[in-house]
Design an enzyme around this catalytic site. Structure first.
Site, PDB file in Angstrom:
ATOM      1  N   LYS A  35      -2.364 -10.021  36.487  1.00  0.00           N
ATOM      2  CA  LYS A  35      -1.454 -10.607  35.487  1.00  0.00           C
ATOM      3  C   LYS A  35      -1.021 -12.030  35.835  1.00  0.00           C
ATOM      4  O   LYS A  35      -0.600 -12.777  34.968  1.00  0.00           O
ATOM      5  CB  LYS A  35      -0.212  -9.724  35.315  1.00  0.00           C
ATOM      6  CG  LYS A  35      -0.511  -8.455  34.551  1.00  0.00           C
ATOM      7  CD  LYS A  35       0.712  -7.578  34.403  1.00  0.00           C
ATOM      8  CE  LYS A  35       0.342  -6.294  33.686  1.00  0.00           C
ATOM      9  NZ  LYS A  35       1.449  -5.345  33.610  1.00  0.00           N
ATOM     10  N   GLY A  84       8.916  -3.752  43.825  1.00  0.00           N
ATOM     11  CA  GLY A  84       7.684  -4.485  43.524  1.00  0.00           C
ATOM     12  C   GLY A  84       8.011  -5.911  43.117  1.00  0.00           C
ATOM     13  O   GLY A  84       9.153  -6.208  42.708  1.00  0.00           O
ATOM     14  N   ASP A 120       4.809  -7.292  27.837  1.00  0.00           N
ATOM     15  CA  ASP A 120       5.476  -6.306  28.706  1.00  0.00           C
ATOM     16  C   ASP A 120       6.997  -6.377  28.586  1.00  0.00           C
ATOM     17  O   ASP A 120       7.675  -5.358  28.742  1.00  0.00           O
ATOM     18  CB  ASP A 120       5.127  -6.573  30.182  1.00  0.00           C
ATOM     19  CG  ASP A 120       3.769  -6.021  30.570  1.00  0.00           C
ATOM     20  OD1 ASP A 120       3.244  -5.148  29.863  1.00  0.00           O
ATOM     21  OD2 ASP A 120       3.223  -6.481  31.600  1.00  0.00           O
TER      22      ASP A 120
END
Ligand code: ATR
Length: 274
Positions: free
Chosen positions: A65, A124, A102
C-alpha cells in the site's frame, strides 16, 4: 472487456474477487476481477509490466500500500496525506491515480461508537495502520493515541507524519508492550498477526491490562472471522468487530471509483455473514 485486479502477497485469504465479480455481473458490466500475487522483490518490475497492459483499475493490499506510490501518475490528496493507497484507477491513456478507500471502510462500522471513543491503541504501522491512524486522528473526540509496531522505525515515521494532527501520539515496540496505566476505549489490530501463517497468534499478550468494560476491540482481519485477539476480547465481555464490514465498504467505494456504481445489496447480504 474491463480487467480489474487485486495485487498483494500472499493473497490466499482474499474475498475481493468474489465480491467484485458479483457486482460486475449484477450491473452487466463486461469484465473480470482477478487476484495477482506478486512476490516481494518482483513488485517494481511487475508494476512496469502492468503499466503496458490494458487494465481499468486495481486494489493494492499487504504489503504494497505504500510502495505503489512510486508507480502512480497522480494521488488523491487524502491518500497522499496518509501515504498509503489501496485503490488505483487507470485511465484510457494508461495514467494511474491512487485513492485510499480504507479510511471510509474503517470508520463505517464504528460510526455509532465514534462519539464515545476518546483513546485508541493501534497495533501495526503499515499501510492499513496509516489509514486507521489518520481516520482516528480526524475524530474530534479522540484525545489519546498510541501505536505499537514490531519495527519501531516505521512507527516513528507515522508519528512524524501525524505530528500536526496528534502531537501527543505515543509509540512503542510491539514486543515491549505498553503500560500507560490507563485503559483504551478502542484497540485496533492492523498488523498481519492473526491471519495466514500467523493465524492462531495474537499481537497483544497483555490485553486485560489495556481495557475497561466498554473497550471496543477491532481487528481488520476478516479471514479468520474471529482471530485469537477477538476471541480473547469476546471472552472478556468486550464489543468486537472484525474486518468484514470494512472489507465490503472499502470495496464498494473502489467499485464506485471504477464504474460509478456502489456494490449492490446482494454483495452486502452474502459477504456480511461470510
Ligand atoms: P498493510 O498495507 O496491510 O498494512 P504492511 O504495510 O505490510 O501491510 O503492514 C503489515 C503490518 O503487520 C506491519 O505493521 C508489520 O510490522 P512491521 O512494520 O514490523 O513489518 C506487521 N507485521 C507483519 N508480520 C508481523 C509479525 N510476524 N509480528 C508482528 N508484526 C507483524
Amino acid at each position: 472487456m474491463k480487467r480489474f485486479l487485486i495485487i498483494g502477497y500472499p493473497l490466499g485469504h482474499t474475498f475481493s474477487p468474489k465480491m467484485h465479480n458479483l457486482a460486475l455481473e449484477h450491473y452487466n458490466i463486461s469484465g473480470r476481477y482477478e487476484a495477482m500475487a506478486i512476490d516481494p522483490g518482483e513488485f517494481d518490475q511487475a508494476m512496469e509490466t502492468l503499466k503496458k497492459e490494458n487494465i481499468s483499475g486495481f486494489n493494492i493490499t499487504v504489503p504494497y500500500k505504500q510502495s505503489i506510490l512510486n508507480h502512480l501518475d497522480k494521488v488523491n490528496p487524502a491518500a497522499a496525506a496518509i501515504g498509503a493507497v489501496n485503490t488505483v484507477v487507470c485511465d484510457r491513456e494508461g495514467k494511474w491515480t491512487g485513492y485510499n478507500t480504507d479510511i471510509h471502510g474503517f470508520l463505517h462500522p464504528l460510526k455509532s461508537n465514534i462519539p464515545e471513543l476518546k483513546s485508541c491503541l493501534i497495533l501495526g504501522a503499515g499501510g492499513a495502520a496509516r489509514a486507521v491512524a489518520f481516520a482516528l486522528a480526524d475524530q474530534p473526540a479522540i484525545k489519546k493515541m498510541a501505536i505499537l509496531n514490531r519495527t519501531l522505525s516505521r512507527a516513528k515515521e507515522l508519528k512524524a507524519d501525524l505530528e500536526i494532527q496528534m502531537p501527543s501520539l505515543q509509540i512503542r515496540c510491539l514486543s515491549g508492550g505498553i503500560h500507560t496505566g490507563e485503559p483504551y476505549d478502542l484497540i485496533v489490530n492492523t498488523s498481519s498477526v492473526g491471519m495466514g501463517s500467523l493465524s492462531g497468534k495474537t499481537p497483544l499478550t497483555d490485553l486485560p491490562s489495556l481495557i475497561h468494560g466498554g473497550t471496543v476491540v477491532y481487528d481488520l482481519i476478516y479471514n479468520p472471522a474471529e482471530t485469537l485477539l477477538l476471541r480473547e476480547a469476546r471472552r472478556l465481555g468486550l464489543q468486537t468487530l472484525n474486518g468484514l464490514p470494512m472489507l465490503i465498504e472499502q470495496g464498494s467505494q473502489a467499485f464506485y471509483l471504477w464504474t460509478g456504481h456502489y456494490f449492490p445489496q446482494k454483495v452486502y447480504d452474502i459477504f456480511s455473514s461470510a
